[in-house]
Enzyme design. Structure first.
Site, mmCIF file in Angstrom:
data_model
loop_
_atom_site.group_PDB
_atom_site.id
_atom_site.type_symbol
_atom_site.label_atom_id
_atom_site.label_comp_id
_atom_site.label_asym_id
_atom_site.label_seq_id
_atom_site.Cartn_x
_atom_site.Cartn_y
_atom_site.Cartn_z
ATOM 1 N N LYS A 1 0.822 -1.222 0.000
ATOM 2 C CA LYS A 1 0.000 0.000 0.000
ATOM 3 C C LYS A 1 0.855 1.272 0.000
ATOM 4 O O LYS A 1 2.016 1.256 0.373
ATOM 5 C CB LYS A 1 -0.987 -0.039 1.173
ATOM 6 C CG LYS A 1 -2.125 -1.015 0.847
ATOM 7 C CD LYS A 1 -3.250 -1.019 1.839
ATOM 8 C CE LYS A 1 -4.324 -1.986 1.332
ATOM 9 N NZ LYS A 1 -5.265 -2.363 2.369
ATOM 10 N N ARG B 1 -3.409 -10.149 4.896
ATOM 11 C CA ARG B 1 -3.852 -10.176 3.486
ATOM 12 C C ARG B 1 -2.700 -9.659 2.640
ATOM 13 O O ARG B 1 -2.335 -8.483 2.746
ATOM 14 C CB ARG B 1 -5.100 -9.303 3.343
ATOM 15 C CG ARG B 1 -5.702 -9.315 1.954
ATOM 16 C CD ARG B 1 -6.935 -8.417 1.903
ATOM 17 N NE ARG B 1 -7.537 -8.416 0.583
ATOM 18 C CZ ARG B 1 -7.112 -7.665 -0.422
ATOM 19 N NH1 ARG B 1 -6.104 -6.844 -0.271
ATOM 20 N NH2 ARG B 1 -7.725 -7.742 -1.594
HETATM 21 N N1 HH2 Z 1 -7.377 -4.015 0.998
HETATM 22 C C1 HH2 Z 1 -7.755 -4.008 -0.296
HETATM 23 C C2 HH2 Z 1 -8.857 -4.774 -0.723
HETATM 24 N N2 HH2 Z 1 -9.537 -5.545 0.151
HETATM 25 N N3 HH2 Z 1 -9.843 -6.369 2.352
HETATM 26 C C3 HH2 Z 1 -9.497 -6.377 3.637
HETATM 27 N N4 HH2 Z 1 -10.163 -7.127 4.515
HETATM 28 N N5 HH2 Z 1 -8.443 -5.625 4.114
HETATM 29 C C4 HH2 Z 1 -7.708 -4.823 3.283
HETATM 30 O O1 HH2 Z 1 -6.777 -4.136 3.765
HETATM 31 C C5 HH2 Z 1 -8.063 -4.785 1.895
HETATM 32 C C6 HH2 Z 1 -9.166 -5.579 1.457
HETATM 33 C C7 HH2 Z 1 -7.005 -3.165 -1.273
HETATM 34 O O2 HH2 Z 1 -5.939 -3.887 -1.830
HETATM 35 P P1 HH2 Z 1 -5.986 -4.557 -3.278
HETATM 36 O O3 HH2 Z 1 -7.055 -5.594 -3.322
HETATM 37 O O4 HH2 Z 1 -4.649 -5.061 -3.626
HETATM 38 O O5 HH2 Z 1 -6.306 -3.382 -4.242
HETATM 39 P P2 HH2 Z 1 -7.598 -2.934 -5.021
HETATM 40 O O6 HH2 Z 1 -8.647 -2.538 -4.031
HETATM 41 O O7 HH2 Z 1 -7.142 -1.767 -5.849
HETATM 42 O O8 HH2 Z 1 -8.069 -4.081 -5.857
#
Ligand code: HH2
Length: 301
Positions: free
Chosen positions: A234, A269
């Site tokens: 992040k 995660r």
């Molecule tokens: N962060 C993201 C998405 N889902 N779920 C939980 N429980 N906790 C988190 O910190 C979290 C999450 C964001 O990361 P990412 O999926 O890599 O990115 P994007 O939302 O751009 O798909």
């Protein structure tokens, strides 16, 4: 390591997640064209399926499949499109005999329902039951749910976020989300909480809400539920480490994973399953019980 608080989270079909010995690793599979972390790499179902299977081989304890980016500024995705992205991936992983439990990362009850029908075993709801039908669905199906702190929709969440005390604010919001879940009939043992690092938190201008939350995870553990933490790749890690591009954030992500595991997090995660697993296994083998003494009895103490 000092003993982590233990939880057993029942899964549909009779299994369970044993949370305690070390932090479990949840591998991220974003079937999206625009995720901040891996944008577009897994948008074709074949690549997403391959990534999920590889993460399982590498030792992931859970696989989190999502079809809607929630990065800052992201616009909502139509439900039909979200389903079109995730359902074939879930179905094929099940057909391939994947034994690793899969969570569906969605804010929408209809997507979650279709995903549970296609083999998902948990719901990861970054909006903590903002869709009123989600609480009913989770209660009826008896599946575990991750409730994350998200102060406003992703489209506007980084527009001037403000907290007097971010740890108390997140703790109170998570307690309220937990109470909503209990009120809807979701079993206490099925509720996991997540501070939502990077979601409507200040970063980069001398105030690092994400680091403050990471440092205060034990405060959130007092809510009495397992904690999920998503720091991987992040932006705040880029700001604090100097690793400007997402591709360079592995080391900072591992450092955050270790901080979270030592602070008592139960599920991490992450996008890089194998290195994180190696790091947390090493951390779990260490005994830092002498550290407090070392910090408080240095020269001059
Ligand atoms: N962060 C993201 C998405 N889902 N779920 C939980 N429980 N906790 C988190 O910190 C979290 C999450 C964001 O990361 P990412 O999926 O890599 O990115 P994007 O939302 O751009 O798909």
């Amino acid at each position: 390591m000092p003993p982590r608080r233990r939880f057993t989270v029942p899964l549909p079909g009779g299994g369970s997640l044993a949370l305690g010995d070390r932090a479990l690793i949840m591998g991220v599979v974003n079937v999206t064209p625009d995720s901040f972390s891996d944008g577009g790499r897994l948008v074709d179902p074949g690549s997403a399926i391959e990534a999920g299977a590889r993460m399982a081989d590498e030792g992931a304890d859970l696989i989190d499949v999502g079809g809607e980016s929630t990065r800052p500024g992201a616009e909502p995705v139509p439900r039909a499109e979200e389903m079109r992205r995730v359902l074939p991936v879930l179905a094929t992983l099940r057909e391939h005999g994947l034994r690793t439990p899969v969570s569906i990362d969605t804010r929408h009850a209809d997507v979650a329902e279709a995903a549970l029908d296609a083999g998902a075993a948990l719901v990861n709801d970054v909006s903590a039951l903002s869709d009123p039908a989600m609480a009913r669905l989770v209660a009826e199906r008896g599946v575990p749910v991750v409730l994350m702190h998200l102060p406003s929709p992703p489209r506007v969440m980084q527009v001037d976020p403000h907290y007097d005390d971010v740890v108390s604010a997140v703790g109170e919001a998570l307690a309220a989300a937990r109470d909503r879940a209990l009120g809807a009939g979701i079993a206490p043992a099925q509720i996991l909480l997540d501070p939502g690092l990077g979601f409507g938190k200040r970063t980069g201008a001398g105030v690092e809400d994400n680091l403050t939350l990471l440092s205060h995870l034990p405060h959130l553990l007092r809510l009495g539920h397992p904690l999920v933490v998503g720091a991987s790749r992040k932006r705040f890690l880029g700001n604090v480490s100097g690793a400007a591009s997402v591709e360079k954030r592995l080391a900072a992500s591992l450092a955050a994973a270790l901080a979270a595991t030592w602070a008592g997090a139960h599920v991490l995660r992450v996008h890089d399953v194998e290195p994180t697993l190696h790091a947390v296994r090493t951390a779990a083998a260490l005994d830092p019980s002498e550290w407090n003494a070392a910090w408080s009895t240095g020269p001059g103490a």
